[in-house]
Design an enzyme around this catalytic site. Structure first.
Site: not given
Ligand code: FE2
Length: 423
Positions: A61, A154, A212, A215
């Site tokens: 990131h 995000q 992602h 997670e």
């Protein structure tokens, strides 16, 4: 020839046996064979040292890298506090600040042999300055590193106001890869819907996918199966990557084995991120405490392509790190108990040719016709460079030297025992 690297031990998917010479002309490797007799503008005698194609960081990131000193300190060290800090910090960010930190982190990685980076960039931002910054940085550093940009929602896609439109805007701006975070969506249904949207966008636009995925320590988080189903249904195979997949460490074996079979049949890639996974997962456990990293060894044994990413470099989620992919692989080796002889070598593969498959790179490798993206290590085998983390003495991008490092030398006073490490 422009450059000949003489007497190299090659690390590659199909590496030649014994010492070879590597001849470079212009941007390409033109020969890999023993005793090349041709004249060259520059000859570097590797004296048996390891040479591989560029190392790869397939998951980092860069918009958040090196922000730890500027953002509010993470007092608990948890993933959730990291996300909260990032949300508070984001409105204060400027494009120049992001660019400055990202370029610093890229140069740290380049100096340590990295030539390819896939960076996730937060796309839940009406200003889109992270993406603007990274698109500019991508162009500015193209002489020394190739950057893939993931539009990373995000704060979710379906469960965030305007999330779908923001993701599409990021893709319109020029992101290379479609991201997602299904386990953070409000409900299972919203997570599944977000995956359908991600795959549809990628399929329509001809883009890659890197999500992602799972997670979380929650063993009920099961989105890798959704990714496998979408990958098979659309025939997207190795264009798809499931990052993290840490909930897999908590699945019961019967489900994990079934899932791994579907991941293999789908042909998608998995990325584990040892620094962040080990530091952030299983925070609510007392003891026994889970390791918090996905089943790397079992995935590889089943034929799934796995690679290691650095993920955070000095950001609200992980305040340490120095952009060294050898350190990343070494930590993964230990965390996944991959100390068998072949397993040690495969940990190096996960930051080199396996990561190249994840990024769908062409012209990668130490072979005639490949781009001359190469790194020379001050070590003699995969196991030795993982053990020592030695200097990357020469780093080449498209046939040009872009970084060099002098090995550190120590001297012990008195009557030291002469010691040469076994290779
Ligand atoms: Fe990440």
């Amino acid at each position: 020839m422009d450059i000949i690297l003489k007497n190299a031990t090659v690390a590659d998917e199909d590496a030649p046996e014994g010492l070879v010479d590597i001849a470079i002309e212009g941007e390409r490797i033109v020969a890999v064979e023993a005793n090349i007799g041709a004249e060259a503008g520059e000859v570097i005698d590797c004296e048996g040292r390891l040479v591989s194609a560029s190392l790869i960081d397939p998951h980092v990131h860069l918009d958040a890298a090196l922000s730890v000193a500027a953002a509010r300190p993470n007092q608990t060290g948890t993933l959730l506090e990291g996300i909260a800090i990032w949300s508070e910090f984001m409105p204060k960010l400027t494009k120049e600040d992001i660019k400055h930190r990202a370029r610093q982190a890229i140069d740290w990685e380049v100096a340590q042999g990295v030539g390819f980076i896939r960076t996730h960039v937060d796309s839940c931002d009406e200003r889109m300055i992270g993406l603007e910054a990274m698109l500019e940085v991508k162009d500015e550093v193209k002489d020394r590193a190739d950057i893939q940009i993931v539009a990373f929602p995000q704060n979710c896609i379906c469960s965030f106001p305007n999330g779908e439109a923001l993701l599409r805007r990021a893709l319109d701006m020029g992101a290379d890869v479609v991201g997602g975070i299904p386990h953070n969506e409000t409900t299972r249904d919203a997570g599944v819907a977000s995956m359908r949207l991600v795959f549809a966008e990628a399929d329509e636009r001809g883009l890659l996918v890197d999500v992602h995925c799972d997670e979380t320590d929650d063993s009920a988080s099961r989105f890798a199966e959704v990714m496998a189903e979408e990958t098979i249904k659309r025939g997207l195979g190795s264009r798809i990557t499931a990052s993290h997949c840490v909930a897999m460490h908590s699945y019961e074996n019967a489900y994990a084995l079934k899932l791994i079979g579907w991941l293999q049949r789908a042909g998608l890639n998995v990325i584990a991120n040892p620094f962040d996974n080990l530091i952030l997962q299983a925070r609510e456990d007392t003891y026994p405490k889970r390791r918090g990293i996905t089943r790397v060894k079992e995935l590889l044994q089943a034929g799934v392509n796995v690679s290691f990413g650095h993920d955070s470099i000095m950001d609200p989620w992980y305040p340490l790190g120095r952009g060294d992919m050898l350190e990343t692989a070494s930590l993964g080796l230990h965390a996944c108990q991959m100390s068998g002889v072949a397993e040690i070598d495969s940990c190096f593969d996960m930051i080199s040719w396996r990561a190249a498959k994840t990024l769908s790179l062409e012209d990668y490798g130490v072979r005639p016709g490949a781009n001359a993206d190469l790194v020379v290590f001050d070590g003699y085998s995969k196991a030795e460079v993982l053990r020592l983390g030695p200097a990357r003495t020469h780093v080449f991008k498209r046939g040009k030297l872009v970084a060099q490092t002098e090995p550190a030398r120590s001297e012990v006073m008195g009557d030291p025992v002469s010691f040469r490490p076994a290779t």
